[in-house]
Every structure is written in structure tokens, then in C-alpha cells.
Write a protein that holds these residues in place. Structure first.
Motif, PDB file in Angstrom:
ATOM      1  N   VAL A  91      30.986 100.942  57.792  1.00  0.00           N
ATOM      2  CA  VAL A  91      29.740 101.239  57.088  1.00  0.00           C
ATOM      3  C   VAL A  91      30.085 101.623  55.653  1.00  0.00           C
ATOM      4  O   VAL A  91      31.102 102.283  55.401  1.00  0.00           O
ATOM      5  N   THR A  92      29.253 101.180  54.700  1.00  0.00           N
ATOM      6  CA  THR A  92      29.436 101.517  53.292  1.00  0.00           C
ATOM      7  C   THR A  92      28.361 102.512  52.889  1.00  0.00           C
ATOM      8  O   THR A  92      27.164 102.265  53.093  1.00  0.00           O
ATOM      9  N   LEU A  93      28.785 103.636  52.310  1.00  0.00           N
ATOM     10  CA  LEU A  93      27.859 104.718  51.979  1.00  0.00           C
ATOM     11  C   LEU A  93      27.774 104.926  50.468  1.00  0.00           C
ATOM     12  O   LEU A  93      28.724 104.637  49.741  1.00  0.00           O
ATOM     13  N   ASP A  94      26.640 105.445  50.026  1.00  0.00           N
ATOM     14  CA  ASP A  94      26.408 105.775  48.621  1.00  0.00           C
ATOM     15  C   ASP A  94      27.024 107.148  48.340  1.00  0.00           C
ATOM     16  O   ASP A  94      26.453 108.185  48.697  1.00  0.00           O
ATOM     17  N   ALA A  95      28.191 107.163  47.703  1.00  0.00           N
ATOM     18  CA  ALA A  95      28.887 108.420  47.457  1.00  0.00           C
ATOM     19  C   ALA A  95      28.082 109.344  46.542  1.00  0.00           C
ATOM     20  O   ALA A  95      28.098 110.569  46.723  1.00  0.00           O
ATOM     21  N   HIS A  96      27.370 108.778  45.566  1.00  0.00           N
ATOM     22  CA  HIS A  96      26.570 109.612  44.666  1.00  0.00           C
ATOM     23  C   HIS A  96      25.467 110.326  45.424  1.00  0.00           C
ATOM     24  O   HIS A  96      25.205 111.511  45.195  1.00  0.00           O
ATOM     25  N   ALA A  97      24.798 109.599  46.329  1.00  0.00           N
ATOM     26  CA  ALA A  97      23.729 110.226  47.121  1.00  0.00           C
ATOM     27  C   ALA A  97      24.281 111.376  47.948  1.00  0.00           C
ATOM     28  O   ALA A  97      23.633 112.419  48.087  1.00  0.00           O
ATOM     29  N   MET A  98      25.493 111.195  48.474  1.00  0.00           N
ATOM     30  CA  MET A  98      26.088 112.238  49.307  1.00  0.00           C
ATOM     31  C   MET A  98      26.514 113.444  48.469  1.00  0.00           C
ATOM     32  O   MET A  98      26.175 114.585  48.780  1.00  0.00           O
ATOM     33  N   ILE A  99      27.229 113.178  47.395  1.00  0.00           N
ATOM     34  CA  ILE A  99      27.796 114.283  46.602  1.00  0.00           C
ATOM     35  C   ILE A  99      26.718 115.023  45.821  1.00  0.00           C
ATOM     36  O   ILE A  99      26.631 116.261  45.867  1.00  0.00           O
ATOM     37  N   LEU A 100      25.862 114.291  45.124  1.00  0.00           N
ATOM     38  CA  LEU A 100      24.838 114.936  44.307  1.00  0.00           C
ATOM     39  C   LEU A 100      23.742 115.569  45.162  1.00  0.00           C
ATOM     40  O   LEU A 100      23.054 116.497  44.724  1.00  0.00           O
ATOM     41  N   GLY A 101      23.584 115.073  46.383  1.00  0.00           N
ATOM     42  CA  GLY A 101      22.574 115.639  47.275  1.00  0.00           C
ATOM     43  C   GLY A 101      23.129 116.634  48.279  1.00  0.00           C
ATOM     44  O   GLY A 101      22.394 117.085  49.163  1.00  0.00           O
ATOM     45  N   TYR A 102      24.425 116.948  48.131  1.00  0.00           N
ATOM     46  CA  TYR A 102      25.065 117.901  49.057  1.00  0.00           C
ATOM     47  C   TYR A 102      24.841 117.485  50.519  1.00  0.00           C
ATOM     48  O   TYR A 102      24.533 118.305  51.370  1.00  0.00           O
ATOM     49  N   LYS A 103      24.990 116.196  50.771  1.00  0.00           N
ATOM     50  CA  LYS A 103      24.739 115.657  52.108  1.00  0.00           C
ATOM     51  C   LYS A 103      26.064 115.413  52.833  1.00  0.00           C
ATOM     52  O   LYS A 103      27.084 115.133  52.212  1.00  0.00           O
ATOM     53  N   SER A 104      26.021 115.490  54.159  1.00  0.00           N
ATOM     54  CA  SER A 104      27.244 115.306  54.940  1.00  0.00           C
ATOM     55  C   SER A 104      27.016 114.321  56.074  1.00  0.00           C
ATOM     56  O   SER A 104      25.882 114.151  56.555  1.00  0.00           O
ATOM     57  N   LEU A 105      28.087 113.690  56.481  1.00  0.00           N
ATOM     58  CA  LEU A 105      28.061 112.757  57.612  1.00  0.00           C
ATOM     59  C   LEU A 105      28.947 113.305  58.718  1.00  0.00           C
ATOM     60  O   LEU A 105      30.131 113.582  58.498  1.00  0.00           O
ATOM     61  N   LEU A 106      28.361 113.473  59.894  1.00  0.00           N
ATOM     62  CA  LEU A 106      29.094 113.902  61.075  1.00  0.00           C
ATOM     63  C   LEU A 106      29.071 112.781  62.103  1.00  0.00           C
ATOM     64  O   LEU A 106      28.277 111.841  62.004  1.00  0.00           O
ATOM     65  N   THR A 107      29.914 112.889  63.110  1.00  0.00           N
ATOM     66  CA  THR A 107      29.881 111.945  64.218  1.00  0.00           C
ATOM     67  C   THR A 107      29.794 112.713  65.531  1.00  0.00           C
ATOM     68  O   THR A 107      30.111 113.897  65.595  1.00  0.00           O
ATOM     69  N   SER A 108      29.349 112.016  66.557  1.00  0.00           N
ATOM     70  CA  SER A 108      29.255 112.632  67.880  1.00  0.00           C
ATOM     71  C   SER A 108      29.576 111.581  68.926  1.00  0.00           C
ATOM     72  O   SER A 108      29.050 110.460  68.871  1.00  0.00           O
ATOM     73  N   LEU A 109      30.441 111.937  69.868  1.00  0.00           N
ATOM     74  CA  LEU A 109      30.862 111.004  70.910  1.00  0.00           C
ATOM     75  C   LEU A 109      30.759 111.670  72.271  1.00  0.00           C
ATOM     76  O   LEU A 109      31.439 112.661  72.539  1.00  0.00           O
ATOM     77  N   GLY A 110      29.916 111.116  73.124  1.00  0.00           N
ATOM     78  CA  GLY A 110      29.876 111.550  74.508  1.00  0.00           C
ATOM     79  C   GLY A 110      29.425 112.984  74.688  1.00  0.00           C
ATOM     80  O   GLY A 110      28.688 113.558  73.882  1.00  0.00           O
ATOM     81  N   THR A 111      29.900 113.584  75.747  1.00  0.00           N
ATOM     82  CA  THR A 111      29.444 114.900  76.153  1.00  0.00           C
ATOM     83  C   THR A 111      30.452 115.471  77.138  1.00  0.00           C
ATOM     84  O   THR A 111      31.563 114.964  77.260  1.00  0.00           O
ATOM     85  N   GLY A 112      30.077 116.518  77.850  1.00  0.00           N
ATOM     86  CA  GLY A 112      30.935 117.119  78.856  1.00  0.00           C
ATOM     87  C   GLY A 112      30.190 117.316  80.163  1.00  0.00           C
ATOM     88  O   GLY A 112      28.973 117.174  80.238  1.00  0.00           O
ATOM     89  N   LYS A 113      30.921 117.654  81.182  1.00  0.00           N
ATOM     90  CA  LYS A 113      30.351 117.799  82.523  1.00  0.00           C
ATOM     91  C   LYS A 113      29.247 118.850  82.558  1.00  0.00           C
ATOM     92  O   LYS A 113      28.209 118.653  83.198  1.00  0.00           O
ATOM     93  N   ASP A 114      29.434 119.978  81.874  1.00  0.00           N
ATOM     94  CA  ASP A 114      28.425 121.033  81.885  1.00  0.00           C
ATOM     95  C   ASP A 114      27.108 120.547  81.290  1.00  0.00           C
ATOM     96  O   ASP A 114      26.021 120.885  81.785  1.00  0.00           O
ATOM     97  N   GLU A 115      27.202 119.765  80.211  1.00  0.00           N
ATOM     98  CA  GLU A 115      25.978 119.275  79.574  1.00  0.00           C
ATOM     99  C   GLU A 115      25.271 118.227  80.435  1.00  0.00           C
ATOM    100  O   GLU A 115      24.040 118.167  80.462  1.00  0.00           O
ATOM    101  N   ILE A 116      26.032 117.399  81.127  1.00  0.00           N
ATOM    102  CA  ILE A 116      25.400 116.447  82.050  1.00  0.00           C
ATOM    103  C   ILE A 116      24.658 117.209  83.150  1.00  0.00           C
ATOM    104  O   ILE A 116      23.539 116.848  83.527  1.00  0.00           O
ATOM    105  N   THR A 117      25.257 118.271  83.651  1.00  0.00           N
ATOM    106  CA  THR A 117      24.598 119.090  84.664  1.00  0.00           C
ATOM    107  C   THR A 117      23.298 119.683  84.126  1.00  0.00           C
ATOM    108  O   THR A 117      22.268 119.698  84.815  1.00  0.00           O
ATOM    109  N   GLN A 118      23.317 120.181  82.888  1.00  0.00           N
ATOM    110  CA  GLN A 118      22.109 120.720  82.273  1.00  0.00           C
ATOM    111  C   GLN A 118      21.036 119.656  82.125  1.00  0.00           C
ATOM    112  O   GLN A 118      19.845 119.914  82.349  1.00  0.00           O
ATOM    113  N   VAL A 119      21.448 118.455  81.752  1.00  0.00           N
ATOM    114  CA  VAL A 119      20.507 117.346  81.601  1.00  0.00           C
ATOM    115  C   VAL A 119      19.883 116.980  82.945  1.00  0.00           C
ATOM    116  O   VAL A 119      18.665 116.740  83.031  1.00  0.00           O
ATOM    117  N   TYR A 120      20.690 116.930  84.001  1.00  0.00           N
ATOM    118  CA  TYR A 120      20.143 116.655  85.329  1.00  0.00           C
ATOM    119  C   TYR A 120      19.061 117.679  85.694  1.00  0.00           C
ATOM    120  O   TYR A 120      18.013 117.331  86.259  1.00  0.00           O
TER     121      TYR A 120
END
Length: 319
Positions: free
Chosen positions: A250-279
């Protein structure tokens, strides 16, 4: 005998083969697979060279539920006939040591599957096999992203990009946490369904979310442009959480991120406790899943439907 759909390499159709019944190791159980969810990440593996699996041929399918047919010698607290779920357990802190089904070991696009004892999650009586399978990723992954990575709470303004199975779940989870929620998807039917599930408004693109200046935008599509547009649309000081795996880059606009104090995070999967909570949330009727059931023999065709777009909610193969 155990029928299974084998993945060999990107660009090739899945192959249906038949082998002997599976046998449980000392710390495992074998289940009869009653339901397996179809996920866009599997489409990516099949269609995109370079998408990672630990080996091939391998059985894909990381959202699984079924009935225990055999229990390993060291396994306690589980009996033949128990209803259990097993899915994408890829906790970001690395607590999982067994790998994810369909990625580092054979998954659920087969009639039987092996589940490590450490991953067994019993299904509540009010959760169907189809719900129990799909929820391990399409709800639980969204739950982790929204609650933990996004830190959504009362009064938060949230954007959800990609209103498939995960996005629909994210809408409901964010609403449960007290947020105002706006969705984006090119599929008009998906937008309509999201509004039925509580979205405060929907749009055809991530860029249009800018009118609300969300504090956080979750990108469940991950097609490249969606992430770039989300970075521009999120409010000053806001963050974008990328979950979708459709594009490798993915190509991102560095100016939009830096001048807007914006951040990019990622998230992958979950854990057994959270699946139990979802159930538990599904069992209590607090999360409604949008599921279309298909047959085991329809898995390859179902994956092609996902690739083409137009599926509302989650496809789940049941038997």
C-alpha cells in the motif's frame, strides 16, 4: 475416510482428495467438521503468488467448528461428542505456539480436522456450528481490533471500511462499546445491512468518511486504495487500523500522516479468551451474524464468489 480440498499453489484450483481417518496425538482431539467459514484471506492465498502458507499442499480454512470424534491420551475436560470451535488464533504477542489452522497446519476445508487441546473452545448451546466457526475470525478478529487496538469507547467516532463478515461484526461491536459508527463499502446491499445492524450512516468509499473526521478507521478491506483513503479521511491525531489482507503493498500519503499527526496500526487475529467472550455475546443475542450456508462440495465455487464480490456477510460450508 476423510475428504479434503488441497491447496497446491497460487493460481491453481483446489484439489479434492480422499484419505484415511485422522488420528489424535496425545495432546490433540479429532473433530468431525460441521462448519467451516470461507475468508477473503484464503482467496488471497489462492490467487496471489507470495501469500504465505507454511507448506503445500495444505488444507486451507481457518474458521472451524465441529463435534469431537477422538480424544488424545493427555487431553482432559473434553469428551467424544462435545461441540467445539477452533479458529484463527494468531495473538500478536506470540502467545500461540501451535500456529493457525489453514496456514501453518491443515485447516477446516475437510471432513475431519485435528485441534490442539490448548485451542479447544466449547460452543455454548445457543451458538450454532455455522456461527461458532465463522465467529473465530469474522467476529473475534474484529472484536480484538476494535476493542484492543482501536481502543473504542463511549462517544468514539468510528469508520468501518469493508462491510463483509468482519466489518459487519465491527459495526455491532463498536456500537456495543458506545461509539458512533459509519461504514464504507462499494456493495449497496452490504451498506444497507450494516445500517440494519446499527451503523449511523454508510458511504460508497473510505474517502467519504472524512465528513465525520473519525477518531479511528478500521480497514477490513485492505485493497491498497482503501488504506490510503482512510489515512486521509481520519481526523487529526487519529489512527487507521489495518486488518484486511487483500493487497501485499500500500502507498500512503506521508504528508497527510505527518502533518495530521495520524498513525497506522495493524491487527492480526485474536486469542482464545477473546473468542470465548465473543461466543458469549452471540449466545446472549448481542451480536447478530449474517451467514449464508453452502455445502462442502461448494467450497471452491464459494471462494470464487468471494473473489468476484457481492457476498453479504459470511459464507460458511456446513455438513
Amino acid at each position: 475416510m476423510n475428504k479434503k480440498w488441497l491447496f497446491h499453489s497460487a493460481g491453481e484450483d483446489l484439489e479434492l482428495v480422499e484419505g484415511p481417518d485422522l488420528t489424535a496425538g496425545p495432546d490433540e482431539v479429532v473433530i468431525d467438521v460441521k462448519a467451516v467459514g470461507l475468508c477473503h484471506s484464503d482467496v488471497g492465498v489462492i490467487e496471489t503468488p507470495g501469500q504465505f502458507t507454511a507448506y503445500s499442499p495444505i488444507v486451507l480454512g481457518h474458521e472451524i467448528a465441529g463435534v469431537v470424534r477422538e480424544v488424545g491420551a493427555n487431553v482432559t475436560g473434553v469428551e467424544v461428542g462435545d461441540r467445539i470451535g477452533n479458529g484463527l488464533i494468531a495473538h500478536p504477542i506470540g502467545a500461540n505456539t501451535t500456529g493457525a489452522p489453514g496456514t501453518t497446519r491443515d485447516g477446516g476445508y475437510q471432513q475431519q480436522a485435528i485441534v490442539p487441546a490448548s485451542e479447544i473452545i466449547k460452543l455454548p448451546d445457543g451458538v450454532s456450528f455455522a456461527e461458532g466457526a465463522s465467529a473465530t475470525d469474522s467476529v473475534a478478529t474484529a472484536y480484538h481490533a476494535v476493542k484492543v487496538e482501536g481502543q473504542v469507547g463511549p462517544g468514539s467516532v468510528v469508520g468501518i471500511v469493508g462491510l463483509g463478515g468482519l466489518g459487519m461484526s465491527a459495526v455491532q461491536i463498536a456500537k456495543l462499546l458506545g461509539a458512533r459508527v459509519y461504514g464504507a463499502d462499494i456493495n449497496e446491499k452490504a451498506c444497507a445491512r450494516a445500517e440494519e445492524l446499527g451503523a449511523d450512516g454508510t458511504y460508497a468509499s473510505a474517502a467519504e468518511l472524512a465528513v465525520h473526521q473519525p477518531e479511528v478507521i478500521f480497514d477490513f478491506a485492505g485493497v491498497g486504495d482503501t488504506t490510503a483513503d482512510a489515512i486521509k479521511a481520519v481526523g487529526v491525531g487519529g489512527k487507521v487500523v489495518l486488518i484486511g489482507l487483500s493487497n501485499l503493498t500500500v502507498t500512503l500519503d506521508a504528508h497527510a500522516m505527518i502533518l495530521g499527526y495520524k498513525s497506522l496500526l495493524t491487527s492480526l487475529g485474536t486469542g482464545k479468551d477473546e473468542i470465548t467472550q465473543v461466543y458469549d455475546l452471540i449466545d446472549q443475542g448481542k451480536i447478530e451474524m449474517t451467514i449464508e450456508e453452502i455445502g462442502f462440495d461448494e467450497i471452491p465455487a464459494g471462494l470464487k464468489r468471494l473473489s468476484a464480490g457481492g457476498v453479504v456477510g459470511r459464507l460458511v460450508a456446513t455438513s
